[in-house]
Design an enzyme around this catalytic site. Sequence first.
Site, PDB file in Angstrom:
ATOM      1  N   MET A   1      37.236  29.740  34.543  1.00  0.00           N
ATOM      2  CA  MET A   1      35.980  29.312  33.954  1.00  0.00           C
ATOM      3  C   MET A   1      36.216  28.833  32.535  1.00  0.00           C
ATOM      4  O   MET A   1      37.003  29.413  31.795  1.00  0.00           O
ATOM      5  CB  MET A   1      34.984  30.468  33.952  1.00  0.00           C
ATOM      6  CG  MET A   1      34.475  30.829  35.335  1.00  0.00           C
ATOM      7  SD  MET A   1      33.284  32.168  35.325  1.00  0.00           S
ATOM      8  CE  MET A   1      34.410  33.556  35.235  1.00  0.00           C
ATOM      9  N   CYS A   2      35.535  27.780  32.157  1.00  0.00           N
ATOM     10  CA  CYS A   2      35.645  27.243  30.812  1.00  0.00           C
ATOM     11  C   CYS A   2      34.853  28.118  29.837  1.00  0.00           C
ATOM     12  O   CYS A   2      33.997  28.908  30.230  1.00  0.00           O
ATOM     13  CB  CYS A   2      35.119  25.819  30.768  1.00  0.00           C
ATOM     14  SG  CYS A   2      35.993  24.669  31.860  1.00  0.00           S
ATOM     15  N   GLY A   3      35.148  27.951  28.563  1.00  0.00           N
ATOM     16  CA  GLY A   3      34.384  28.612  27.519  1.00  0.00           C
ATOM     17  C   GLY A   3      33.606  27.570  26.736  1.00  0.00           C
ATOM     18  O   GLY A   3      34.195  26.615  26.205  1.00  0.00           O
TER      19      GLY A   3
END
Length: 477
Positions: A1-3
């Site tokens: 998952m991206c931040g």
Amino acid sequence: MCGICCVVSLTSSQCKLHDHVYERLRHRGPDHSRDVIKRASNPEYSCLFSAHVLHMRGRLTPQPLQDDDGNLLLWNGEVFDGLMVEPEENDTKVILDHLSACKTPSDVLSVLSQVKGPWAIIYYQKEEHCIWFGRDFFGRRSLLWSWGLDESSFTLTSVSSRSPEPLSSSNCLEVPAVGVYRVDLKSWSQRESVKVEVYSWSYLDSDFTWEGLPSSVSFITNDSGLVLSSPVPPMNMSITDVEPNSCNSGQTSLDDLKELLKSTGKRETVCRLIDVLGEAVRRRVQHLPHQSNPDQAQVAILFSGGIDSMILAVLADRYIPPDQPIDLLNVAFKLQEPKTKQGSGKKAQNNKKEHASHDVVTSLQPKFDVPDRITGRDGLRELATLSPSRKWNFVEINVTQEELREMRTKNICHLVHPLDTVLDDSIGCAVWFAARGTGVVSEGTQQRQHISTAKVVLTGIGADEQLAGYSRHRVRF
């Protein structure tokens, strides 16, 4: 998952993202990091957009992603259906292309309603001086918000921290997954309070209340009465009639299940369920970025050997090329040492002898042979029988009590924040150690160190909720 993260301020002071939050965001997206600052003078505001990309699909696309008109997108999600995304395309670029063509709020809602998959979004529209944000219907991607003590700033972020400093980053709350939100920065700059427009999912209760927010923040249903199209219909509350004598006792046996599947209708229902699960796994494990080392797994499974993880493993085996390994991540927390009682005199002497004998026995027992480890090994043997050509890496992730305490304090408690129940902690610990992927793999009588390179980890979390596996469902339905 991206931040992803956005800090908005109505003052002339520079937007700041504190180091400990930035570091946790960066760990969520190791493939690319970038910050973009947007400033306006009329109305006066400044925005810091920070994005950290975990590359999962198509070409590596840096974020924040900006179009020719200055609109800017931060996207933490996956488009599995609804919008056309070719295997070589990146879904972030596809989403921005669609949003750039939007002229009205109704157009924005139409785009987001089509997305099938988990997502969290922050979208800045330059000409309208507004920010859209929200999460998918099930809230499968993290997004938190916090409002500054001066009531002239707010933050949206994938992850925060439990640290008491600064106060504004420790009072983050989850953005409720009841729809998407729109903040008009121009309107906010002209008044002392901020009104957040809500565009809710259809079928949801309109009487939802927001808690824990400053009095200067209010939520209003958009004037046009627009809603997002819900990805699921209202829950089916009906109960299928049970065939008489379908089960002879309170416990279902294998023979009962075989008898049940003799019914053509029941068998077709089971096949449809397997097809749906299989298609979900296929979309997740295919079209991943090319792996330079063919001996390294691209997909891992949080594996206990239970029915959930076994089904995921069998389905993954269908759609992952047979020459690619699959990592089976099996987490075990060290068993507690039995406590010994202290005594004196002859009785104490006898106790010492008994304890010495007991220590010899327990020292021979593996300290990590918890139930999930035992069933996991059984599951591995079954998978090896079902798919002998596949390389199954059964990764034993052994966690001592000392390491658990250290990592819980150092990392895990911050990543699950603001959630803080015992269940949040236990799931968070298991998932964190599994995602780290550091353990040992047994090959015959030898063991070797193994660090999983998989970016995709499949878990069976949610099966009991979807298939009414909890005892409370018996009472409710």
